[in-house]
Design a protein around this motif. Structure first.
Motif, PDB file in Angstrom:
ATOM      1  N   ALA A 141      -0.044   6.286  -6.869  1.00 49.20           N
ATOM      2  CA  ALA A 141       0.795   6.532  -8.047  1.00 49.20           C
ATOM      3  C   ALA A 141       2.068   5.697  -7.988  1.00 49.20           C
ATOM      4  CB  ALA A 141       1.133   8.017  -8.133  1.00 49.20           C
ATOM      5  N   GLY A 142       2.639   5.545  -6.791  1.00 46.16           N
ATOM      6  CA  GLY A 142       3.840   4.724  -6.643  1.00 46.16           C
ATOM      7  C   GLY A 142       3.587   3.260  -6.946  1.00 46.16           C
ATOM      8  N   LEU A 143       2.441   2.751  -6.497  1.00 45.92           N
ATOM      9  CA  LEU A 143       2.081   1.364  -6.783  1.00 45.92           C
ATOM     10  C   LEU A 143       1.910   1.144  -8.282  1.00 45.92           C
ATOM     11  CD1 LEU A 143      -0.607   0.709  -3.997  1.00 45.92           C
ATOM     12  CD2 LEU A 143       1.820   0.080  -3.937  1.00 45.92           C
ATOM     13  N   ARG A 144       1.236   2.069  -8.932  1.00 47.52           N
ATOM     14  CA  ARG A 144       1.011   1.946 -10.373  1.00 47.52           C
ATOM     15  C   ARG A 144       2.342   1.952 -11.136  1.00 47.52           C
ATOM     16  NH1 ARG A 144      -4.049   5.215 -12.584  1.00 47.52           N
ATOM     17  NH2 ARG A 144      -5.733   4.010 -11.646  1.00 47.52           N
ATOM     18  N   LYS A 145       3.218   2.840 -10.757  1.00 48.84           N
ATOM     19  CA  LYS A 145       4.536   2.913 -11.406  1.00 48.84           C
ATOM     20  C   LYS A 145       5.316   1.613 -11.181  1.00 48.84           C
ATOM     21  CE  LYS A 145       8.706   5.837 -11.490  1.00 48.84           C
ATOM     22  NZ  LYS A 145       9.709   4.867 -11.016  1.00 48.84           N
ATOM     23  N   ALA A 146       5.225   1.082  -9.965  1.00 45.38           N
ATOM     24  CA  ALA A 146       5.948  -0.150  -9.644  1.00 45.38           C
ATOM     25  C   ALA A 146       5.422  -1.350 -10.420  1.00 45.38           C
ATOM     26  CB  ALA A 146       5.879  -0.415  -8.143  1.00 45.38           C
ATOM     27  N   LEU A 147       4.137  -1.368 -10.726  1.00 47.30           N
ATOM     28  CA  LEU A 147       3.595  -2.420 -11.591  1.00 47.30           C
ATOM     29  C   LEU A 147       4.213  -2.343 -12.977  1.00 47.30           C
ATOM     30  CD1 LEU A 147      -0.213  -2.352 -10.705  1.00 47.30           C
ATOM     31  CD2 LEU A 147       1.232  -4.379 -10.625  1.00 47.30           C
ATOM     32  N   ALA A 148       4.286  -1.140 -13.511  1.00 52.46           N
ATOM     33  CA  ALA A 148       4.803  -0.960 -14.869  1.00 52.46           C
ATOM     34  C   ALA A 148       6.263  -1.355 -14.974  1.00 52.46           C
ATOM     35  CB  ALA A 148       4.615   0.497 -15.306  1.00 52.46           C
ATOM     36  N   THR A 200       0.795  -1.237   0.000  1.00 48.90           N
ATOM     37  CA  THR A 200       0.000   0.000   0.000  1.00 48.90           C
ATOM     38  C   THR A 200       0.822   1.279   0.000  1.00 48.90           C
ATOM     39  OG1 THR A 200      -0.164   0.032   2.423  1.00 48.90           O
ATOM     40  CG2 THR A 200      -1.955  -1.065   1.192  1.00 48.90           C
ATOM     41  N   THR A 201       2.129   1.227   0.225  1.00 47.46           N
ATOM     42  CA  THR A 201       2.882   2.468   0.345  1.00 47.46           C
ATOM     43  C   THR A 201       4.026   2.522  -0.665  1.00 47.46           C
ATOM     44  OG1 THR A 201       4.601   1.802   1.928  1.00 47.46           O
ATOM     45  CG2 THR A 201       2.436   2.338   2.829  1.00 47.46           C
ATOM     46  N   ALA A 202       4.307   3.724  -1.116  1.00 45.01           N
ATOM     47  CA  ALA A 202       5.433   3.915  -2.034  1.00 45.01           C
ATOM     48  C   ALA A 202       6.754   3.619  -1.341  1.00 45.01           C
ATOM     49  CB  ALA A 202       5.411   5.346  -2.573  1.00 45.01           C
ATOM     50  N   ARG A 203       6.831   3.908  -0.040  1.00 45.24           N
ATOM     51  CA  ARG A 203       8.087   3.705   0.681  1.00 45.24           C
ATOM     52  C   ARG A 203       8.508   2.232   0.686  1.00 45.24           C
ATOM     53  NH1 ARG A 203       9.236   4.562   7.166  1.00 45.24           N
ATOM     54  NH2 ARG A 203      11.473   4.091   7.081  1.00 45.24           N
ATOM     55  N   GLU A 204       7.558   1.331   0.872  1.00 41.04           N
ATOM     56  CA  GLU A 204       7.892  -0.090   0.953  1.00 41.04           C
ATOM     57  C   GLU A 204       8.475  -0.643  -0.342  1.00 41.04           C
ATOM     58  OE1 GLU A 204       4.797  -2.500   3.476  1.00 41.04           O
ATOM     59  OE2 GLU A 204       3.789  -0.762   2.590  1.00 41.04           O
ATOM     60  N   LEU A 205       8.218   0.031  -1.448  1.00 40.46           N
ATOM     61  CA  LEU A 205       8.629  -0.503  -2.742  1.00 40.46           C
ATOM     62  C   LEU A 205      10.144  -0.608  -2.881  1.00 40.46           C
ATOM     63  CD1 LEU A 205       5.999   1.399  -4.901  1.00 40.46           C
ATOM     64  CD2 LEU A 205       6.011  -1.039  -4.319  1.00 40.46           C
ATOM     65  N   GLU A 206      10.881   0.155  -2.070  1.00 43.47           N
ATOM     66  CA  GLU A 206      12.342   0.049  -2.110  1.00 43.47           C
ATOM     67  C   GLU A 206      12.841  -1.319  -1.660  1.00 43.47           C
ATOM     68  OE1 GLU A 206      13.837   1.737   2.187  1.00 43.47           O
ATOM     69  OE2 GLU A 206      13.082   3.227   0.779  1.00 43.47           O
ATOM     70  N   LEU A 207      11.970  -2.089  -1.005  1.00 46.47           N
ATOM     71  CA  LEU A 207      12.343  -3.410  -0.507  1.00 46.47           C
ATOM     72  C   LEU A 207      12.344  -4.474  -1.599  1.00 46.47           C
ATOM     73  CD1 LEU A 207      10.135  -3.351   2.720  1.00 46.47           C
ATOM     74  CD2 LEU A 207      12.624  -3.013   2.624  1.00 46.47           C
ATOM     75  N   PHE A 208      11.806  -4.146  -2.785  1.00 41.76           N
ATOM     76  CA  PHE A 208      11.582  -5.144  -3.825  1.00 41.76           C
ATOM     77  C   PHE A 208      12.310  -4.753  -5.104  1.00 41.76           C
ATOM     78  CE2 PHE A 208       8.095  -4.971  -0.872  1.00 41.76           C
ATOM     79  CZ  PHE A 208       7.995  -6.294  -0.476  1.00 41.76           C
ATOM     80  N   GLU A 209      12.786  -5.767  -5.814  1.00 41.48           N
ATOM     81  CA  GLU A 209      13.551  -5.555  -7.032  1.00 41.48           C
ATOM     82  C   GLU A 209      12.653  -5.682  -8.263  1.00 41.48           C
ATOM     83  OE1 GLU A 209      16.705  -4.677  -7.107  1.00 41.48           O
ATOM     84  OE2 GLU A 209      16.886  -4.780  -4.920  1.00 41.48           O
ATOM     85  N   ILE A 250      11.682 -13.194  -3.655  1.00 40.54           N
ATOM     86  CA  ILE A 250      10.906 -12.262  -2.838  1.00 40.54           C
ATOM     87  C   ILE A 250      10.057 -11.421  -3.774  1.00 40.54           C
ATOM     88  CG2 ILE A 250      11.012 -10.332  -1.220  1.00 40.54           C
ATOM     89  CD1 ILE A 250      13.681 -11.452  -0.216  1.00 40.54           C
ATOM     90  N   THR A 251       8.734 -11.511  -3.615  1.00 36.98           N
ATOM     91  CA  THR A 251       7.788 -10.868  -4.525  1.00 36.98           C
ATOM     92  C   THR A 251       6.738 -10.112  -3.732  1.00 36.98           C
ATOM     93  OG1 THR A 251       6.525 -12.940  -4.580  1.00 36.98           O
ATOM     94  CG2 THR A 251       8.094 -12.552  -6.391  1.00 36.98           C
ATOM     95  N   THR A 252       5.924  -9.339  -4.449  1.00 38.62           N
ATOM     96  CA  THR A 252       4.842  -8.621  -3.791  1.00 38.62           C
ATOM     97  C   THR A 252       3.671  -8.439  -4.750  1.00 38.62           C
ATOM     98  OG1 THR A 252       4.296  -6.677  -2.435  1.00 38.62           O
ATOM     99  CG2 THR A 252       5.673  -6.293  -4.369  1.00 38.62           C
ATOM    100  N   GLU A 253       2.535  -8.062  -4.194  1.00 42.27           N
ATOM    101  CA  GLU A 253       1.329  -7.840  -4.988  1.00 42.27           C
ATOM    102  C   GLU A 253       0.719  -6.491  -4.622  1.00 42.27           C
ATOM    103  OE1 GLU A 253      -1.794 -10.670  -3.681  1.00 42.27           O
ATOM    104  OE2 GLU A 253      -2.399  -9.112  -2.290  1.00 42.27           O
ATOM    105  N   ALA A 254      -0.102  -5.992  -5.525  1.00 39.45           N
ATOM    106  CA  ALA A 254      -0.974  -4.853  -5.249  1.00 39.45           C
ATOM    107  C   ALA A 254      -2.405  -5.289  -5.470  1.00 39.45           C
ATOM    108  CB  ALA A 254      -0.639  -3.679  -6.162  1.00 39.45           C
ATOM    109  N   CYS A 255      -3.320  -4.770  -4.646  1.00 43.53           N
ATOM    110  CA  CYS A 255      -4.730  -5.114  -4.779  1.00 43.53           C
ATOM    111  C   CYS A 255      -5.474  -4.014  -5.532  1.00 43.53           C
ATOM    112  CB  CYS A 255      -5.356  -5.336  -3.402  1.00 43.53           C
ATOM    113  SG  CYS A 255      -4.770  -6.845  -2.608  1.00 43.53           S
ATOM    114  N   VAL A 256      -6.538  -4.424  -6.197  1.00 44.46           N
ATOM    115  CA  VAL A 256      -7.229  -3.502  -7.101  1.00 44.46           C
ATOM    116  C   VAL A 256      -7.742  -2.251  -6.389  1.00 44.46           C
ATOM    117  CG1 VAL A 256      -7.849  -5.146  -8.903  1.00 44.46           C
ATOM    118  CG2 VAL A 256      -9.313  -4.953  -6.878  1.00 44.46           C
TER     119      VAL A 256
END
Length: 445
Positions: free
Chosen positions: A292-299, A238-247, A256-262
């Motif tokens: 916006a951070g989640l959307r960018k991270a999906l792309a 849910t947060t842009a900050r957490e995205l730094e934890l994932f490659e 190590i993976t992650t998901e976003a919910c609709v």
């Protein structure tokens, strides 16, 4: 089981879009692409240029059975899922009784047999004292092991460091985590209770279930997975900050993976004013910058999967003050259309949406012969009309709870037809009585 020929489709599969036909026979995809001749006993579906996708695989739902069937059950919610183009689902263990033994896990499969319109698998839950049950698991018994590393109820909150270390060390398959730090949330609740009493305004929910509470827990999970070499899947980012934890990168290259919910990709904190407690969920819908951070991270392939965390409650339960209103949203009936909004908004290509909703979940969990439009694979298909918007109305809701947080909103696509294991289960607004779902099988990746 009759054979089906889908003609004149735009087939979206494995990173490309091609025009052609597809044949289904004996529940499986018999032929893909080109012009396919029609035989005497074939049922013909003229796609008329609509897009044919592999069915969505939802890796996180709460269908409330057993024990909470006044809210939902496997039959009602899998029916709604099929109407939404979801052909397979993976269900969570916080039912009553909880799915925390191998015996309880198998009992759930028995409950599902012959009742589900979509394919299904169930997670094994963890507690502070069921490590021996976790060690018994075999890869074909479950989609994964669920750990509530933070806010939850009852004994499913795993907060014993020694237990966490043992689970991460000994888990025989993927671990999926809910990451929020309970002590931090409780401190935040006390601050807002002191100011507002029991009537805390709903817009403070993302400050109570804060970015800091999410990051503290998810960073711990990632660190433990790296230490023990665990396959870790962090749920509902849910947060842009957490995205730094994932490659970024292909899902098959990662442990190590992650998901976003609709709903976290669709709503943001500005929507609390119009939706109120209807969009109260854990972890919370947060800032527009987080969305916006989640959307960018999906792309950029930093987030691997799109899912729902479908979690229905009765409307009278949701229509309550902040602390009394339960967290969770019913979503499966329109989740694929919500994901397709990312295409309409120019965030993802259509091929990327299909990857996040179908290909990547199949690869991540090692699901056997599903998630792709490949000859020999099970025929789990969805035909979508990207040029036919739909406004969500309560009279069309199929959930047992009878409502949707999307009521009054317009989505840019319509689900035309859903096929599960070669059976047409939804066709232009009409849901069938065919119970086509099967137990998912896993390759043991």
């Amino acid at each position: 089981m009759k054979s089906i020929v889908i003609k004149n489709a735009r087939i979206v599969n494995e990173g490309r879009i091609s025009e052609g036909d597809l044949r289904v026979a004996d529940g499986r995809i018999a032929q893909v692409g080109g012009e396919i001749s029609v035989q005497a006993n074939d049922r013909v579906i003229d796609a008329g240029g609509k897009h044919l996708l592999p069915g969505m695989i939802d890796d996180q739902v709460h269908f409330r059975e057993p024990g909470l069937t006044h809210k939902a059950d496997m039959a009602t919610e899998s029916r709604a899922a099929a109407a939404g183009g979801i052909t397979s689902y993976m269900e969570m263990p916080n039912t009553n009784p909880q799915t925390i033994t191998v015996e309880a896990l198998e009992a759930k499969y028995q409950l599902a047999a012959g009742r589900c319109m979509a394919n299904h698998a169930f997670y094994m839950g963890t507690t502070n004292d069921n490590i021996d049950e976790i060690r018994k698991l075999k890869p074909d018994q479950t989609c994964g092991i669920k750990i509530f590393m933070g806010a939850s109820t009852g004994n499913m909150l795993v907060d014993n460091p020694e237990t966490l270390a043992m689970v991460f060390r000994d888990a025989p398959m993927l671990i999926a985590t809910h990451c929020e730090d309970s002590p931090m949330i409780e401190q935040n609740e006390a601050i807002y209770r002191e100011k507002y009493g029991e009537d805390v305004p709903i817009e403070y929910h993302p400050l109570i279930r804060s970015e800091e509470a999410c990051y503290k827990s998810s960073s711990m999970a990632v660190a433990m997975a790296k230490e023990h070499g665990t396959r870790l899947h962090v749920l509902h980012m849910t947060t842009a900050r957490e995205l730094e934890l994932f490659e970024p990168g292909p899902v098959l290259d990662k442990r190590i993976t992650t998901e976003a919910c609709v709903h976290h990709l669709y709503f943001d904190e500005s929507d609390y004013a119009r939706k109120g407690t209807l969009i109260k969920c854990n972890p919370a819908v947060k800032k527009a910058s987080d969305k916006a951070g989640l959307r960018k991270a999906l792309a950029e392939d930093r987030i691997d999967v799109i899912a729902t965390d479908h979690a229905p409650h009765l409307l009278e339960e949701k229509d309550n003050s902040y602390f009394k209103a339960p967290a969770g949203l019913p979503l499966v009936q329109h989740a694929l259309q919500m994901a397709l909004e990312l295409y309409h908004d120019g965030v993802l290509t259509l091929e990327q949406v299909v990857n996040k909703c179908s290909h990547a979940p199949a690869q991540l969990f090692g699901i056997k012969e599903r998630g792709f439009l490949r000859e020999g694979y099970w025929a789990d298909l969805v035909l979508v009309d990207l040029d036919k918007p739909i406004t969500i109305e309560r009279q069309d809701i199929l959930y047992k709870c009878g409502w949707s947080p999307l009521e009054g909103d317009t989505l840019g696509s319509t689900i035309d037809t859903t096929i599960v294991n070669g059976e047409i289960v939804y066709d232009q607004g009409v849901i069938s009585n065919v119970i086509a779902g099967r137990r998912l099988e896993f390759t043991g990746r």
